[in-house]
Design a protein around this motif. Structure first.
Motif, mmCIF file in Angstrom:
data_model
loop_
_atom_site.group_PDB
_atom_site.id
_atom_site.type_symbol
_atom_site.label_atom_id
_atom_site.label_comp_id
_atom_site.label_asym_id
_atom_site.label_seq_id
_atom_site.Cartn_x
_atom_site.Cartn_y
_atom_site.Cartn_z
ATOM 1 N N VAL A 50 -6.119 -0.212 29.906
ATOM 2 C CA VAL A 50 -5.960 0.097 31.334
ATOM 3 C C VAL A 50 -7.247 0.716 31.885
ATOM 4 O O VAL A 50 -7.699 0.356 32.975
ATOM 5 N N ALA A 51 -7.839 1.636 31.136
ATOM 6 C CA ALA A 51 -9.079 2.278 31.584
ATOM 7 C C ALA A 51 -10.195 1.240 31.744
ATOM 8 O O ALA A 51 -10.941 1.266 32.725
ATOM 9 N N LYS A 52 -10.296 0.319 30.793
ATOM 10 C CA LYS A 52 -11.303 -0.745 30.886
ATOM 11 C C LYS A 52 -11.065 -1.626 32.106
ATOM 12 O O LYS A 52 -11.994 -1.960 32.841
ATOM 13 N N ALA A 53 -9.802 -2.004 32.314
ATOM 14 C CA ALA A 53 -9.472 -2.887 33.442
ATOM 15 C C ALA A 53 -9.804 -2.217 34.773
ATOM 16 O O ALA A 53 -10.390 -2.851 35.665
ATOM 17 N N LYS A 54 -9.446 -0.937 34.908
ATOM 18 C CA LYS A 54 -9.755 -0.213 36.142
ATOM 19 C C LYS A 54 -11.254 -0.135 36.359
ATOM 20 O O LYS A 54 -11.741 -0.343 37.474
ATOM 21 N N TYR A 55 -11.991 0.172 35.306
ATOM 22 C CA TYR A 55 -13.452 0.300 35.399
ATOM 23 C C TYR A 55 -14.079 -1.014 35.872
ATOM 24 O O TYR A 55 -14.865 -1.031 36.815
ATOM 25 N N PHE A 56 -13.732 -2.105 35.215
ATOM 26 C CA PHE A 56 -14.339 -3.384 35.581
ATOM 27 C C PHE A 56 -13.908 -3.857 36.963
ATOM 28 O O PHE A 56 -14.679 -4.495 37.682
ATOM 29 N N TYR A 57 -12.680 -3.518 37.374
ATOM 30 C CA TYR A 57 -12.248 -3.849 38.727
ATOM 31 C C TYR A 57 -13.119 -3.119 39.748
ATOM 32 O O TYR A 57 -13.576 -3.717 40.726
ATOM 33 N N LEU A 58 -13.355 -1.828 39.529
ATOM 34 C CA LEU A 58 -14.169 -1.059 40.475
ATOM 35 C C LEU A 58 -15.631 -1.484 40.439
ATOM 36 O O LEU A 58 -16.311 -1.430 41.467
ATOM 37 N N ILE A 59 -16.119 -1.928 39.288
ATOM 38 C CA ILE A 59 -17.484 -2.462 39.216
ATOM 39 C C ILE A 59 -17.597 -3.712 40.097
ATOM 40 O O ILE A 59 -18.561 -3.871 40.848
ATOM 41 N N ARG A 60 -16.599 -4.575 40.009
ATOM 42 C CA ARG A 60 -16.605 -5.772 40.867
ATOM 43 C C ARG A 60 -16.555 -5.387 42.342
ATOM 44 O O ARG A 60 -17.227 -5.992 43.179
ATOM 45 N N GLU A 61 -15.759 -4.391 42.675
ATOM 46 C CA GLU A 61 -15.669 -3.925 44.062
ATOM 47 C C GLU A 61 -17.013 -3.373 44.531
ATOM 48 O O GLU A 61 -17.435 -3.621 45.661
ATOM 49 N N ALA A 62 -17.688 -2.637 43.672
ATOM 50 C CA ALA A 62 -19.006 -2.088 44.024
ATOM 51 C C ALA A 62 -20.011 -3.213 44.249
ATOM 52 O O ALA A 62 -20.819 -3.151 45.180
ATOM 53 N N LYS A 63 -19.959 -4.240 43.415
ATOM 54 C CA LYS A 63 -20.859 -5.396 43.609
ATOM 55 C C LYS A 63 -20.550 -6.088 44.931
ATOM 56 O O LYS A 63 -21.460 -6.481 45.660
ATOM 57 N N TYR A 64 -19.269 -6.244 45.226
ATOM 58 C CA TYR A 64 -18.859 -6.877 46.471
ATOM 59 C C TYR A 64 -19.376 -6.090 47.676
ATOM 60 O O TYR A 64 -19.841 -6.658 48.655
ATOM 61 N N ARG A 65 -19.296 -4.752 47.589
ATOM 62 C CA ARG A 65 -19.753 -3.881 48.679
ATOM 63 C C ARG A 65 -21.273 -3.700 48.671
ATOM 64 O O ARG A 65 -21.819 -3.047 49.556
ATOM 65 N N ARG A 66 -21.909 -4.235 47.637
ATOM 66 C CA ARG A 66 -23.366 -4.123 47.475
ATOM 67 C C ARG A 66 -23.823 -2.672 47.442
ATOM 68 O O ARG A 66 -24.754 -2.276 48.146
#
Length: 71
Positions: A50-66
Motif C-alpha cells: 500500500v505504501a509503495k502504491a501510494k508513493y508511485f501514485y503521488l509521483i505520477r501526480e507530481a509529474k502530471y502537475r510538472r
C-alpha cells in the motif's frame, strides 16, 4: 484574482511534495523492517504494498502537475 489561485496552487504543490517525502520514508522503513524479519507477516507485506502504491501514485501526480523538489 489570478494571484490568489497561483498561491493556492503553490501551497498544494508543496503539500504534495511533503506527502511524497513522508510516504518515501514510510516505504523505506517498512521495507527495512520486512528485510530484517524472519517471517514477514501478511499484514506487513500488505502495508508495504500500500505504501509503495501510494508513493508511485503521488509521483505520477507530481509529474502530471510538472512539479519537482528543485522548484
Amino acid at each position: 484574482m489570478f494571484r490568489k489561485k497561483k498561491i493556492k496552487k503553490e501551497v498544494i504543490d508543496q503539500e504534495l511534495l511533503h506527502t511524497i517525502y513522508q510516504l518515501k520514508n514510510e516505504w523505506t522503513n517498512l521495507e527495512d523492517i520486512m528485510a530484517r524479519s524472519i517471517e514477514p507477516s501478511e499484514r506487513g507485506q500488505f502495508d508495504l504494498a500500500v505504501a509503495k502504491a501510494k508513493y508511485f501514485y503521488l509521483i505520477r501526480e507530481a509529474k502530471y502537475r510538472r512539479i519537482s523538489a528543485g522548484r
